[in-house]
Design a protein around this motif. Structure first.
Motif, PDB file in Angstrom:
ATOM      1  N   LEU A 191       0.828  -1.200   0.000  1.00  0.00           N
ATOM      2  CA  LEU A 191       0.000   0.000   0.000  1.00  0.00           C
ATOM      3  C   LEU A 191       0.865   1.254   0.000  1.00  0.00           C
ATOM      4  N   VAL A 192       2.173   1.066   0.181  1.00  0.00           N
ATOM      5  CA  VAL A 192       3.105   2.184   0.254  1.00  0.00           C
ATOM      6  C   VAL A 192       4.033   2.134  -0.960  1.00  0.00           C
ATOM      7  N   TYR A 193       3.993   3.197  -1.762  1.00  0.00           N
ATOM      8  CA  TYR A 193       4.883   3.330  -2.912  1.00  0.00           C
ATOM      9  C   TYR A 193       4.861   4.785  -3.344  1.00  0.00           C
ATOM     10  N   ASP A 194       5.778   5.153  -4.213  1.00  0.00           N
ATOM     11  CA  ASP A 194       5.828   6.538  -4.688  1.00  0.00           C
ATOM     12  C   ASP A 194       6.165   6.555  -6.168  1.00  0.00           C
ATOM     13  N   ASP A 195       6.628   7.716  -6.668  1.00  0.00           N
ATOM     14  CA  ASP A 195       6.861   7.857  -8.104  1.00  0.00           C
ATOM     15  C   ASP A 195       8.021   7.019  -8.621  1.00  0.00           C
ATOM     16  N   ARG A 196       8.755   6.366  -7.729  1.00  0.00           N
ATOM     17  CA  ARG A 196       9.835   5.496  -8.203  1.00  0.00           C
ATOM     18  C   ARG A 196       9.307   4.221  -8.860  1.00  0.00           C
ATOM     19  N   VAL A 197       7.994   3.975  -8.761  1.00  0.00           N
ATOM     20  CA  VAL A 197       7.413   2.878  -9.548  1.00  0.00           C
ATOM     21  C   VAL A 197       7.560   3.200 -11.028  1.00  0.00           C
ATOM     22  N   ASP A 198       7.552   4.501 -11.363  1.00  0.00           N
ATOM     23  CA  ASP A 198       7.720   4.918 -12.757  1.00  0.00           C
ATOM     24  C   ASP A 198       9.153   4.703 -13.236  1.00  0.00           C
ATOM     25  N   THR A 199      10.111   4.794 -12.312  1.00  0.00           N
ATOM     26  CA  THR A 199      11.505   4.520 -12.664  1.00  0.00           C
ATOM     27  C   THR A 199      11.640   3.073 -13.092  1.00  0.00           C
ATOM     28  N   TRP A 200      11.024   2.176 -12.336  1.00  0.00           N
ATOM     29  CA  TRP A 200      11.024   0.752 -12.684  1.00  0.00           C
ATOM     30  C   TRP A 200      10.431   0.574 -14.085  1.00  0.00           C
ATOM     31  N   ALA A 201       9.277   1.198 -14.316  1.00  0.00           N
ATOM     32  CA  ALA A 201       8.608   1.074 -15.613  1.00  0.00           C
ATOM     33  C   ALA A 201       9.485   1.624 -16.737  1.00  0.00           C
ATOM     34  N   ALA A 202      10.200   2.723 -16.475  1.00  0.00           N
ATOM     35  CA  ALA A 202      11.102   3.288 -17.484  1.00  0.00           C
ATOM     36  C   ALA A 202      12.193   2.284 -17.845  1.00  0.00           C
ATOM     37  N   GLY A 203      12.737   1.604 -16.843  1.00  0.00           N
ATOM     38  CA  GLY A 203      13.729   0.560 -17.101  1.00  0.00           C
ATOM     39  C   GLY A 203      13.146  -0.551 -17.962  1.00  0.00           C
ATOM     40  N   CYS A 204      11.899  -0.921 -17.672  1.00  0.00           N
ATOM     41  CA  CYS A 204      11.224  -1.950 -18.475  1.00  0.00           C
ATOM     42  C   CYS A 204      11.084  -1.512 -19.921  1.00  0.00           C
ATOM     43  N   VAL A 205      10.755  -0.242 -20.125  1.00  0.00           N
ATOM     44  CA  VAL A 205      10.582   0.276 -21.489  1.00  0.00           C
ATOM     45  C   VAL A 205      11.921   0.277 -22.227  1.00  0.00           C
ATOM     46  N   VAL A 206      12.998   0.677 -21.562  1.00  0.00           N
ATOM     47  CA  VAL A 206      14.317   0.677 -22.205  1.00  0.00           C
ATOM     48  C   VAL A 206      14.696  -0.746 -22.613  1.00  0.00           C
ATOM     49  N   ILE A 207      14.511  -1.701 -21.706  1.00  0.00           N
ATOM     50  CA  ILE A 207      14.811  -3.102 -22.040  1.00  0.00           C
ATOM     51  C   ILE A 207      13.932  -3.555 -23.203  1.00  0.00           C
ATOM     52  N   GLU A 208      12.662  -3.172 -23.184  1.00  0.00           N
ATOM     53  CA  GLU A 208      11.749  -3.554 -24.261  1.00  0.00           C
ATOM     54  C   GLU A 208      12.225  -3.002 -25.609  1.00  0.00           C
ATOM     55  N   MET A 209      12.708  -1.766 -25.610  1.00  0.00           N
ATOM     56  CA  MET A 209      13.215  -1.177 -26.863  1.00  0.00           C
ATOM     57  C   MET A 209      14.447  -1.933 -27.353  1.00  0.00           C
ATOM     58  N   LEU A 210      15.309  -2.332 -26.434  1.00  0.00           N
ATOM     59  CA  LEU A 210      16.532  -3.036 -26.822  1.00  0.00           C
ATOM     60  C   LEU A 210      16.273  -4.493 -27.192  1.00  0.00           C
ATOM     61  N   LYS A 211      15.321  -5.091 -26.500  1.00  0.00           N
ATOM     62  CA  LYS A 211      15.027  -6.519 -26.668  1.00  0.00           C
ATOM     63  C   LYS A 211      14.061  -6.783 -27.817  1.00  0.00           C
ATOM     64  N   GLY A 212      13.174  -5.833 -28.061  1.00  0.00           N
ATOM     65  CA  GLY A 212      12.159  -6.026 -29.099  1.00  0.00           C
ATOM     66  C   GLY A 212      10.926  -6.726 -28.585  1.00  0.00           C
ATOM     67  N   GLU A 213      10.851  -6.936 -27.283  1.00  0.00           N
ATOM     68  CA  GLU A 213       9.652  -7.492 -26.651  1.00  0.00           C
ATOM     69  C   GLU A 213       9.655  -7.083 -25.182  1.00  0.00           C
ATOM     70  N   ILE A 214       8.555  -7.273 -24.523  1.00  0.00           N
ATOM     71  CA  ILE A 214       8.406  -6.861 -23.129  1.00  0.00           C
ATOM     72  C   ILE A 214       9.504  -7.484 -22.271  1.00  0.00           C
ATOM     73  N   ALA A 215      10.083  -6.685 -21.388  1.00  0.00           N
ATOM     74  CA  ALA A 215      11.226  -7.115 -20.577  1.00  0.00           C
ATOM     75  C   ALA A 215      10.943  -8.394 -19.800  1.00  0.00           C
ATOM     76  N   PHE A 216       9.830  -8.440 -19.111  1.00  0.00           N
ATOM     77  CA  PHE A 216       9.500  -9.600 -18.285  1.00  0.00           C
ATOM     78  C   PHE A 216       8.398 -10.442 -18.941  1.00  0.00           C
ATOM     79  N   HIS A 217       8.398 -10.479 -20.273  1.00  0.00           N
ATOM     80  CA  HIS A 217       7.334 -11.114 -21.059  1.00  0.00           C
ATOM     81  C   HIS A 217       7.076 -12.565 -20.662  1.00  0.00           C
ATOM     82  N   GLU A 218       8.127 -13.354 -20.595  1.00  0.00           N
ATOM     83  CA  GLU A 218       7.942 -14.787 -20.360  1.00  0.00           C
ATOM     84  C   GLU A 218       8.013 -15.151 -18.878  1.00  0.00           C
ATOM     85  N   LEU A 219       7.992 -14.162 -18.040  1.00  0.00           N
ATOM     86  CA  LEU A 219       8.171 -14.401 -16.619  1.00  0.00           C
ATOM     87  C   LEU A 219       6.859 -14.296 -15.862  1.00  0.00           C
ATOM     88  N   ASN A 220       6.801 -14.991 -14.743  1.00  0.00           N
ATOM     89  CA  ASN A 220       5.664 -14.827 -13.843  1.00  0.00           C
ATOM     90  C   ASN A 220       6.118 -14.010 -12.638  1.00  0.00           C
TER      91      ASN A 220
END
Length: 186
Positions: A19-48
């Motif tokens: 229940l506690v989080y802040d705008d650093r959740v967006d930092t995580w998402a930004a990292g995911c987007v960068v990996i997605e751009m480099l990888k050509g698919e969602i960073a954690f696509h095949e992961l649970n």
């Protein structure tokens, strides 16, 4: 349970239903987007959800992992936190966020294309995005203002002839206005 984002871009604290989080959740998402751009698919696509925690534990020394199961984060968080803590995954200092790109040739190609210095900075940036304990994750504002990463690109100006003329006109206007003010003051 109410969702707080898209699972593929959710950081560990949201996967744990904190229940506690802040705008650093967006930092995580930004990292995911960068990996997605480099990888050509969602960073954690095949992961649970569990394997996301495993990868994060592999990248995070045990002393930097979330150490609290406080009820302050919510009852569901406490249950999930204790479950995740039972996972036995060792820290691997050689494992970087770029290992989310499974294709070794693609990782090598990225390193070759960006150059050694920029590759080190890219890894540093992604390590800052993918910090398990969000209190130690990069702040979104610092990502934009730090000249190490994107800041140097946000300050570049187009140098077309038109742009140069506009800039010179503005500078001349400022000089003329300053001279007029000085004449009035005298």
């Amino acid at each position: 349970e109410e969702s707080r984002g898209t699972m593929f871009y959710m950081p560990p604290e949201l996967l744990l239903s904190s229940l506690v989080y802040d705008d650093r959740v967006d930092t995580w998402a930004a990292g995911c987007v960068v990996i997605e751009m480099l990888k050509g698919e969602i960073a954690f696509h095949e992961l649970n959800e569990g394997s996301v925690h495993d990868i994060m534990f592999k990248m995070t020394p045990s002393e930097n992992r979330i150490q609290t199961s406080s009820g302050y984060f919510g009852d569901n968080y406490v249950y999930k936190f204790e479950e995740v803590q039972r996972r036995k995954v060792d820290y691997d200092p050689d494992f970087t966020p770029l290992h989310l790109i499974n294709n070794v040739q693609r990782r090598d190609q990225i390193k070759k294309e960006v150059g050694d210095k920029e590759y080190v900075e890219l890894v540093k940036f992604l390590r800052g995005c993918f910090v398990y304990d969000f209190y130690n994750r990069l702040n979104p504002e610092s990502i934009v203002t730090d000249n190490t990463w994107f800041g140097k690109y946000t300050t570049l100006q187009k140098t077309s002839k038109r742009h140069i003329r506009i800039r010179e006109t503005i500078e001349q206007f400022n000089r003329d206005a300053s001279g007029a003010i000085d004449a009035v003051d005298a």
